[in-house]
Scaffold this motif. Structure first.
Motif, PDB file in Angstrom:
ATOM      1  N   LEU A 218       0.529  -1.076  -0.020  1.00 52.96           N
ATOM      2  CA  LEU A 218       0.053  -0.120  -0.427  1.00 52.96           C
ATOM      3  C   LEU A 218       0.957   1.488   0.218  1.00 52.96           C
ATOM      4  O   LEU A 218       2.198   1.414   0.088  1.00 52.96           O
ATOM      5  CB  LEU A 218      -1.117   0.037   1.269  1.00 52.96           C
ATOM      6  N   TYR A 219       0.272   2.221  -0.523  1.00 57.42           N
ATOM      7  CA  TYR A 219       0.830   3.464  -0.624  1.00 57.42           C
ATOM      8  C   TYR A 219       0.648   4.447   0.389  1.00 57.42           C
ATOM      9  O   TYR A 219      -1.429   4.169   0.953  1.00 57.42           O
ATOM     10  CB  TYR A 219       1.062   4.612  -1.520  1.00 57.42           C
ATOM     11  N   GLY A 220       1.351   5.366   0.950  1.00 60.64           N
ATOM     12  CA  GLY A 220       0.192   6.072   2.212  1.00 60.64           C
ATOM     13  C   GLY A 220       1.187   7.812   2.228  1.00 60.64           C
ATOM     14  O   GLY A 220       2.958   7.252   2.242  1.00 60.64           O
ATOM     15  N   GLY A 221       0.762   8.549   2.531  1.00 61.41           N
ATOM     16  CA  GLY A 221       1.400   9.520   2.686  1.00 61.41           C
ATOM     17  C   GLY A 221       0.152  10.504   1.218  1.00 61.41           C
ATOM     18  O   GLY A 221       0.700  10.950   0.641  1.00 61.41           O
ATOM     19  N   SER A 222      -0.342  11.812   2.768  1.00 64.02           N
ATOM     20  CA  SER A 222      -1.200  12.601   1.627  1.00 64.02           C
ATOM     21  C   SER A 222      -1.788  12.397   0.737  1.00 64.02           C
ATOM     22  O   SER A 222      -1.928  12.186  -1.010  1.00 64.02           O
ATOM     23  CB  SER A 222      -0.122  14.133   1.499  1.00 64.02           C
ATOM     24  N   VAL A 223      -2.594  11.018   1.343  1.00 64.55           N
ATOM     25  CA  VAL A 223      -3.669  10.639  -0.233  1.00 64.55           C
ATOM     26  C   VAL A 223      -4.872  10.795   0.282  1.00 64.55           C
ATOM     27  O   VAL A 223      -4.904  10.962   1.351  1.00 64.55           O
ATOM     28  CB  VAL A 223      -3.782   8.586  -0.111  1.00 64.55           C
ATOM     29  N   ASN A 224      -5.260  11.869  -0.854  1.00 65.80           N
ATOM     30  CA  ASN A 224      -6.861  12.135  -0.553  1.00 65.80           C
ATOM     31  C   ASN A 224      -8.371  12.246  -1.557  1.00 65.80           C
ATOM     32  O   ASN A 224      -7.175  11.144  -2.173  1.00 65.80           O
ATOM     33  CB  ASN A 224      -6.900  13.923  -0.579  1.00 65.80           C
ATOM     34  N   GLU A 225      -8.772  11.968  -1.637  1.00 62.76           N
ATOM     35  CA  GLU A 225     -10.007  12.215  -2.254  1.00 62.76           C
ATOM     36  C   GLU A 225      -9.067  12.559  -4.161  1.00 62.76           C
ATOM     37  O   GLU A 225     -10.536  12.000  -4.889  1.00 62.76           O
ATOM     38  CB  GLU A 225     -11.467  12.522  -2.027  1.00 62.76           C
ATOM     39  N   LYS A 226      -8.625  13.468  -4.048  1.00 61.07           N
ATOM     40  CA  LYS A 226      -8.361  13.922  -5.409  1.00 61.07           C
ATOM     41  C   LYS A 226      -7.420  13.097  -5.818  1.00 61.07           C
ATOM     42  O   LYS A 226      -7.257  13.270  -7.650  1.00 61.07           O
ATOM     43  CB  LYS A 226      -8.447  16.013  -5.472  1.00 61.07           C
ATOM     44  N   ASN A 227      -6.151  12.661  -5.242  1.00 65.53           N
ATOM     45  CA  ASN A 227      -5.255  12.144  -5.909  1.00 65.53           C
ATOM     46  C   ASN A 227      -5.149  10.582  -5.692  1.00 65.53           C
ATOM     47  O   ASN A 227      -4.263   9.842  -5.787  1.00 65.53           O
ATOM     48  CB  ASN A 227      -3.689  12.367  -4.912  1.00 65.53           C
ATOM     49  N   ALA A 228      -6.437   9.959  -5.350  1.00 67.17           N
ATOM     50  CA  ALA A 228      -6.376   8.503  -5.086  1.00 67.17           C
ATOM     51  C   ALA A 228      -6.547   7.524  -6.337  1.00 67.17           C
ATOM     52  O   ALA A 228      -5.873   6.813  -6.959  1.00 67.17           O
ATOM     53  CB  ALA A 228      -7.611   8.356  -4.377  1.00 67.17           C
ATOM     54  N   GLN A 229      -7.008   8.489  -7.345  1.00 64.52           N
ATOM     55  CA  GLN A 229      -7.120   7.839  -8.524  1.00 64.52           C
ATOM     56  C   GLN A 229      -5.632   7.703  -9.357  1.00 64.52           C
ATOM     57  O   GLN A 229      -5.589   6.591 -10.384  1.00 64.52           O
ATOM     58  CB  GLN A 229      -8.009   8.674  -9.459  1.00 64.52           C
ATOM     59  N   GLU A 230      -5.218   8.688  -9.686  1.00 63.75           N
ATOM     60  CA  GLU A 230      -4.063   8.480  -9.859  1.00 63.75           C
ATOM     61  C   GLU A 230      -3.193   8.071  -9.630  1.00 63.75           C
ATOM     62  O   GLU A 230      -2.464   7.231 -10.481  1.00 63.75           O
ATOM     63  CB  GLU A 230      -3.593  10.321  -9.901  1.00 63.75           C
ATOM     64  N   ILE A 231      -2.222   8.066  -8.229  1.00 61.41           N
ATOM     65  CA  ILE A 231      -1.742   7.339  -7.059  1.00 61.41           C
ATOM     66  C   ILE A 231      -2.567   5.334  -7.303  1.00 61.41           C
ATOM     67  O   ILE A 231      -1.432   4.825  -7.413  1.00 61.41           O
ATOM     68  CB  ILE A 231      -1.786   7.155  -5.474  1.00 61.41           C
TER      69      ILE A 231
END
Ligand code: PGA
Length: 262
Positions: A218-231
């Motif tokens: 998993l990735y963690g570190g400032s994941v939010n509803e805006k960047n989740a798709q890209e990440i």
């Protein structure tokens, strides 16, 4: 073409076309009273998919049935490797088991940094958690200094090797890794897609070399509803560990929706 390159291409294709649904994990840290937690779950509503939450200890007993009802898996943010004893302020596996938890969070950088949690102790904790029948989400991550000085690969490899050192091969089935660059946690600035791709592909390769297999990453570190798709579209990202954005039901829900569409 050399073997490593061929191996790399095969794994990229597999990662791209045979993806499992992404895992969405929320780490509430030292936030949420019982009342606030109940309110959060009420607003979140029902969930589908691989959703899990690590709430504070004080809320676990009351929130457990509510999370179960919604299909959310849960567990504590920390635990001790002894079953009982004179360890003021700690909680043990039997206490956690009683609450129906199935996951344990281990090695978060805030615990490593503020409470001197060592790789030595983590080796014992991870083994204890797994041998007690839990899934363990082990957090690893490098500091900004380690990233800038090119030491990040050495540091991440060392964390994986030391923290999982006591496990037998089949016990690795119960381990998930959360890569969280310390410099991206709570800053509002996640690692760039290039950094995530580079690091996740390095970690997947390292795990294959070390254990002959992959572990969910998993990735963690400032994941939010805006960047989740890209990440979430990065081929080696198997899910997210989310702090700040997991405290707001509407943001967390959005990320869950994104995770199902990736
Ligand atoms: P953040 O925290 O999403 O607020 O950056 C992530 C974490 O610490 O697990």
């Amino acid at each position: 073409m050399d073997r490593t390159k061929v191996d790399q291409i095969i794994h990229e294709v597999v990662a791209k076309y045979f993806r499992k649904p992404l895992i969405v994990a929320g780490n509430w840290k030292m936030n949420m009273t019982v009342r606030e937690g109940l309110d959060f779950l009420e607003k979140l509503g029902s969930t589908e998919g691989n959703v899990l939450i690590f709430p504070p200890y004080t809320t676990l007993a009351v929130l457990a049935p509510e999370m179960k009802k919604r299909g959310i898996l849960y567990g504590p943010q920390n635990f001790h490797y002894e079953d009982s004893g004179a360890f003021t302020g700690e909680i043990s596996i039997p206490m956690i088991r009683e609450l129906g938890c199935s996951f344990l969070l281990a090695g978060h950088s805030e615990r490593r940094g503020y409470y001197n949690e060592t790789d030595e102790a983590l080796g014992k904790k991870v083994a204890k958690g797994i041998r007690s029948g839990f899934q363990v989400m082990l957090c690893i991550g490098e500091s900004l200094e380690e990233r800038r000085s090119g030491q990040w690969q050495r540091r991440l490899t060392e964390q994986i090797a030391l923290d999982l050192r006591k496990l037998e091969k089949e016990e690795l089935d119960s381990v998930l890794i959360a890569y969280e660059p310390i410099w991206a946690i709570g800053t509002g600035v996640s690692a760039s897609l290039e950094e995530i791709n580079e690091t996740h592909s390095f970690l997947k390769m390292t795990m294959r070399e070390m254990f002959g297999r992959d572990l969910p990453l998993l990735y963690g570190g400032s994941v939010n509803e805006k960047n989740a798709q890209e990440i979430g579209s990065c081929p080696y990202v198997d899910g997210f560990l989310i702090g700040g954005a997991s405290l707001k039901p509407e943001k967390f829900r959005k990320i869950i929706e994104v995770s199902r569409g990736v």
